[in-house]
Design a protein around this motif. Structure first.
Motif, PDB file in Angstrom:
ATOM      1  N   GLY A  95     -11.967 -39.332 -30.871  1.00  5.96           N
ATOM      2  CA  GLY A  95     -12.159 -37.904 -31.079  1.00  5.96           C
ATOM      3  C   GLY A  95     -12.326 -37.098 -29.813  1.00  5.96           C
ATOM      4  O   GLY A  95     -12.590 -35.900 -29.866  1.00  5.96           O
ATOM      5  N   SER A  96     -12.170 -37.734 -28.664  1.00  4.89           N
ATOM      6  CA  SER A  96     -12.348 -37.008 -27.406  1.00  4.89           C
ATOM      7  C   SER A  96     -11.295 -35.916 -27.226  1.00  4.89           C
ATOM      8  O   SER A  96     -11.521 -34.954 -26.487  1.00  4.89           O
ATOM      9  CB  SER A  96     -12.305 -37.981 -26.220  1.00  4.89           C
ATOM     10  N   ASP A  97     -10.131 -36.076 -27.866  1.00  2.23           N
ATOM     11  CA  ASP A  97      -9.112 -35.040 -27.769  1.00  2.23           C
ATOM     12  C   ASP A  97      -9.490 -33.803 -28.580  1.00  2.23           C
ATOM     13  O   ASP A  97      -8.975 -32.711 -28.325  1.00  2.23           O
ATOM     14  CB  ASP A  97      -7.755 -35.577 -28.226  1.00  2.23           C
ATOM     15  N   LEU A  98     -10.397 -33.952 -29.547  1.00  7.44           N
ATOM     16  CA  LEU A  98     -10.830 -32.829 -30.374  1.00  7.44           C
ATOM     17  C   LEU A  98     -12.036 -32.117 -29.783  1.00  7.44           C
ATOM     18  O   LEU A  98     -12.132 -30.889 -29.850  1.00  7.44           O
ATOM     19  CB  LEU A  98     -11.161 -33.316 -31.791  1.00  7.44           C
ATOM     20  N   ASP A  99     -12.980 -32.886 -29.226  1.00  4.16           N
ATOM     21  CA  ASP A  99     -14.190 -32.254 -28.684  1.00  4.16           C
ATOM     22  C   ASP A  99     -14.177 -32.148 -27.162  1.00  4.16           C
ATOM     23  O   ASP A  99     -15.156 -31.748 -26.553  1.00  4.16           O
ATOM     24  CB  ASP A  99     -15.443 -33.003 -29.143  1.00  4.16           C
TER      25      ASP A  99
END
Length: 366
Positions: free
Chosen positions: A209-213
């Motif tokens: 989820g690092s691409d989202l947050d």
């Protein structure tokens, strides 16, 4: 810019091709020589080569280009490591300072997509290499069709990332033996060696989820482990770019923020093997600290310089001194740079020494 007798006129489009830009500086271990990348436009094409300059002398070319970059001295100062991309993707080369031909330290057989960055180990025997690799089963660069399953599927200036990711390798300089250290659906930054040569530190957006947050952390890898696994450094979740080690190897210096946010990036000290809180070194600074070249935080060699007195605790005045030293460096290389209103330049980074933060000033004896 190159010399021009007609300077009292507005800048024109054609003038852009006449700029000559020095960048990517490397200082010899004894502090007597600076090697830098000199970029210009020749026949409508970008041309970069390595040049050298010392205090009181004219700059001289070390290589003829046309695509040489990323210089760094080996620990004993006898040679310069750099990247050359003249006949395909960039590979690592070694050039003796005393004269002689540059020799390749990497090849397309090991790095078919080239090398993005390389750092020599403290003992000068190994390279930590960041290189693009394809994660396709066939090894091809482009998927057909391209599958997009997360953000960050394109990069400005490069286009589709497809299955290509940046990962870490270690290479023995003498034998040329290469071993891969990392894998995964993420990109590693340039790696830096710990002072004892056992670990390499880097930043990456590894977490799900690092691409989202928009999170990215600092990590270390044990180079000699049979199955090296990234180990987190500190608590900051928004750091990027290269890291710099403290002289005792107990912490790293990173550019970013404790958590993703809009605003200026800070200079953070992150600790290894402890629950100690991350420390901001520029909390009182009213300007941005840049993470990319030429503002990477680095250790300085033992050269004459002005001491920024408190170890690892710069104030605005001391960082302004670093900015003034940077302007004088532009004067040393023959490139004039005007200060903005107020007489201060944006801070592009600092250099780290055992005795604290220092700004090299070529115009002053120390």
């Amino acid at each position: 810019m190159t010399p021009n007798t007609s300077t009292n006129r507005p800048l024109e489009l054609e003038d852009l091709g006449r700029f000559v830009v020095p960048a990517e500086t490397a200082i010899s271990p004894d502090g007597t020589l600076v090697v830098f990348t000199r970029t210009e436009t020749l026949n409508g094409t970008a041309h970069s080569s390595l040049w050298a300059v010392s205090d009181g002398s004219e700059a001289r070319p070390l290589t003829s280009g046309p695509a040489d970059s990323g210089p760094q001295f080996v620990p004993d100062g006898s040679a310069v490591l750099f990247l050359r991309a003249s006949d395909g993707p960039a590979q690592v080369y070694l050039l003796p300072i005393g004269g002689g031909e540059a020799r390749a330290l990497s090849c397309a057989a090991d790095f078919p997509l080239g090398v993005a960055a390389a750092r020599v180990s403290p003992e000068g025997l190994r390279l930590a290499i960041t290189a693009p690799v394809s994660r396709n089963a066939t090894g091809s660069v482009v998927e057909e069709p391209i599958v997009i399953d997360r953000l960050g599927f394109k990069t400005d200036g490069l286009g589709w990332n497809a299955a290509v990711r940046l990962h870490l390798f270690v290479s023995e300089i003498a034998s040329g033996h290469v071993r891969r250290l990392s894998d995964g659906d993420w990109n590693a930054s340039e790696a830096n060696w710990s002072p004892d040569g056992l670990l390499i530190a880097f930043t990456a957006a590894i977490e799900p989820g690092s691409d989202l947050d928009w999170t990215s952390g600092a990590y270390v890898l044990d180079v000699d482990a049979k199955m090296p696994l990234p180990r987190r450094i500190g608590q900051a979740t928004s750091v990027s770019g290269a890291l710099s080690w403290s002289p005792d190897g107990g912490s790293v210096i990173a550019v970013g923020n404790r958590a993703p946010r809009t605003g200026n990036a800070e200079l953070l000290r992150l600790y290894l093997g402890t629950d100690a809180a991350d420390a901001s070194l520029t909390a009182a600074l009213d300007r941005n600290v840049m993470a990319r070249l030429p503002g990477l935080p680095r250790r300085a060699p033992d050269v004459s310089c002005r001491r920024l007195r408190d170890p690892l605790l710069p104030t605005r005045a001391r960082l302004d001194a670093a900015a003034r030293a940077r302007r004088r460096w532009h004067g040393l290389t023959g490139i004039a740079r005007r200060a903005p209103p107020g007489g201060l330049c944006p801070v592009r980074g600092v250099r780290l020494r055992a005795c604290g933060l220092r700004a090299h000033d070529p115009a002053e004896p120390g």
